[in-house]
Design an enzyme around this catalytic site. Structure first.
Site, PDB file in Angstrom:
ATOM      1  N   ASP A 155      -2.527   2.788   2.217  1.00  0.00           N
ATOM      2  CA  ASP A 155      -3.926   2.447   1.976  1.00  0.00           C
ATOM      3  C   ASP A 155      -4.063   0.938   1.892  1.00  0.00           C
ATOM      4  O   ASP A 155      -3.068   0.218   1.812  1.00  0.00           O
ATOM      5  CB  ASP A 155      -4.489   3.150   0.737  1.00  0.00           C
ATOM      6  CG  ASP A 155      -3.771   2.795  -0.556  1.00  0.00           C
ATOM      7  OD1 ASP A 155      -2.667   2.207  -0.503  1.00  0.00           O
ATOM      8  OD2 ASP A 155      -4.303   3.108  -1.632  1.00  0.00           O
ATOM      9  N   TYR A 204      -4.723  -3.051   0.859  1.00  0.00           N
ATOM     10  CA  TYR A 204      -4.403  -3.845  -0.330  1.00  0.00           C
ATOM     11  C   TYR A 204      -5.563  -3.754  -1.316  1.00  0.00           C
ATOM     12  O   TYR A 204      -6.718  -3.977  -0.945  1.00  0.00           O
ATOM     13  CB  TYR A 204      -4.179  -5.309   0.046  1.00  0.00           C
ATOM     14  CG  TYR A 204      -2.971  -5.563   0.911  1.00  0.00           C
ATOM     15  CD1 TYR A 204      -1.685  -5.322   0.443  1.00  0.00           C
ATOM     16  CD2 TYR A 204      -3.111  -6.070   2.202  1.00  0.00           C
ATOM     17  CE1 TYR A 204      -0.561  -5.568   1.240  1.00  0.00           C
ATOM     18  CE2 TYR A 204      -1.998  -6.316   3.006  1.00  0.00           C
ATOM     19  CZ  TYR A 204      -0.732  -6.065   2.512  1.00  0.00           C
ATOM     20  OH  TYR A 204       0.364  -6.307   3.305  1.00  0.00           O
ATOM     21  N   PHE A 243      -0.679  -3.776   6.469  1.00  0.00           N
ATOM     22  CA  PHE A 243       0.260  -4.865   6.205  1.00  0.00           C
ATOM     23  C   PHE A 243      -0.345  -6.255   6.411  1.00  0.00           C
ATOM     24  O   PHE A 243       0.270  -7.258   6.048  1.00  0.00           O
ATOM     25  CB  PHE A 243       1.540  -4.734   7.049  1.00  0.00           C
ATOM     26  CG  PHE A 243       2.417  -3.577   6.655  1.00  0.00           C
ATOM     27  CD1 PHE A 243       3.188  -3.632   5.506  1.00  0.00           C
ATOM     28  CD2 PHE A 243       2.458  -2.424   7.429  1.00  0.00           C
ATOM     29  CE1 PHE A 243       4.000  -2.556   5.142  1.00  0.00           C
ATOM     30  CE2 PHE A 243       3.254  -1.351   7.073  1.00  0.00           C
ATOM     31  CZ  PHE A 243       4.026  -1.412   5.933  1.00  0.00           C
ATOM     32  N   HIS A 273      11.081   1.697   3.928  1.00  0.00           N
ATOM     33  CA  HIS A 273       9.911   0.821   3.795  1.00  0.00           C
ATOM     34  C   HIS A 273      10.365  -0.619   3.520  1.00  0.00           C
ATOM     35  O   HIS A 273      11.372  -0.844   2.831  1.00  0.00           O
ATOM     36  CB  HIS A 273       9.031   1.319   2.648  1.00  0.00           C
ATOM     37  CG  HIS A 273       7.661   0.754   2.641  1.00  0.00           C
ATOM     38  ND1 HIS A 273       7.378  -0.503   2.131  1.00  0.00           N
ATOM     39  CD2 HIS A 273       6.477   1.254   3.081  1.00  0.00           C
ATOM     40  CE1 HIS A 273       6.085  -0.746   2.257  1.00  0.00           C
ATOM     41  NE2 HIS A 273       5.515   0.298   2.833  1.00  0.00           N
TER      42      HIS A 273
END
Length: 268
Positions: free
Chosen positions: A107, A109, A120, A229
């Site tokens: 989701d 920031y 990102f 990740h």
């Protein structure tokens, strides 16, 4: 003039599909008419025609009406990110016909001023987030591309990388606050649309949530690269040294396509 409360300011934010009064900052060429089965009035502004043909029916589904009401009500009470005009930027910047790679996030920031609709990525002038710093480090180790000093990934999006969060909105300061409200159904439809493309696409699925999308993909036709990740909490456990960017380009070149240009501009 009396000082306005944060709640009053939040109430002035547009709802899910409302556009700001100023023109949208992204110049968009006229798109051809869409299929009669898709009502363009239900879609967000400047939504590419090929994406509309592929997922436009989702906008008429009951779950999406509930999602639309939920996000609109949230904006009346809270600070929601990204701004309404940026929610669908992943689709606007990377039309379906141009997708060659998909990077999945979760989701946006939740820090005010950061999110702008690309996973990102952050707006110009915002510091590079920790996970993205690790991505830059791996990019340098993988392909020799030195890190830039900003965190804006729009150039990747315009170069064929669909930077898609599985949830497209979030309440400020509350990560995952819009999980389970309907966005996942919509973005799953988008992932299926990419999977249905006749050419090979490379999918970068980092972390548990992204890897949960593997069943939606045909790994016999596409390059499905699932791994750790890039978060500082996990990057040392297998993200560093995985060389994902080179693997994406190798997969594309093996299918006769041009590689992704991972070099970002020095300034934005």
């Amino acid at each position: 003039m009396a000082k306005r409360s944060a709640k009053q300011a939040a109430a002035d934010q547009p709802s899910l599909f409302d556009e700001p009064t100023a023109p949208h900052p992204e110049p968009v060429a006229a798109v051809p008419p869409v299929a009669a089965a898709v009502d363009p009035a239900l879609a967000p502004a400047h939504f590419p025609a090929d994406w509309l043909a592929a997922v436009g029916a989702e906008f008429a589904e009951p779950y999406f009406a509930e999602l639309r009401k939920f996000v609109s009500d949230e904006r009346k009470q809270f600070d929601i990110h990204p701004p309404a005009a940026d929610v669908f930027n992943a689709f606007r910047f990377t039309p379906l016909s141009e997708v060659r790679c998909v990077i999945l996030g979760q989701d946006p920031y939740p820090t005010p001023g950061n999110a702008h609709g690309l996973c990102f990525s952050v707006r110009p002038g915002v510091g590079v987030p920790a996970s993205l710093r690790n991505m830059y480090k791996e990019l340098q180790d993988d392909l020799g591309i030195a890190p830039v000093k900003h965190g804006n990934l729009e150039a990747w999006a315009r170069g064929g990388v669909l930077l898609l969060n599985t949830v497209l909105t979030v309440r400020a300061g509350l990560p995952k606050s819009h999980v389970g409200k309907g966005w996942e159904t919509f973005t799953d439809a988008a992932i299926r649309a990419v999977n249905a493309l006749p050419r090979r696409v490379a999918f970068l699925l980092w972390g548990k949530d992204a890897k949960a999308k593997v069943p939606l993909l045909d790994a016999t036709r596409h390059a499905v690269l699932a791994g750790v990740h890039p978060s500082p909490m996990s990057a040392a456990n297998g993200f560093f040294g995985s060389k994902p960017f080179g693997k994406v380009n190798a997969a594309l070149e093996a299918s006769g396509q041009k590689p992704i240009d991972w070099q970002l501009p020095a300034t934005v």
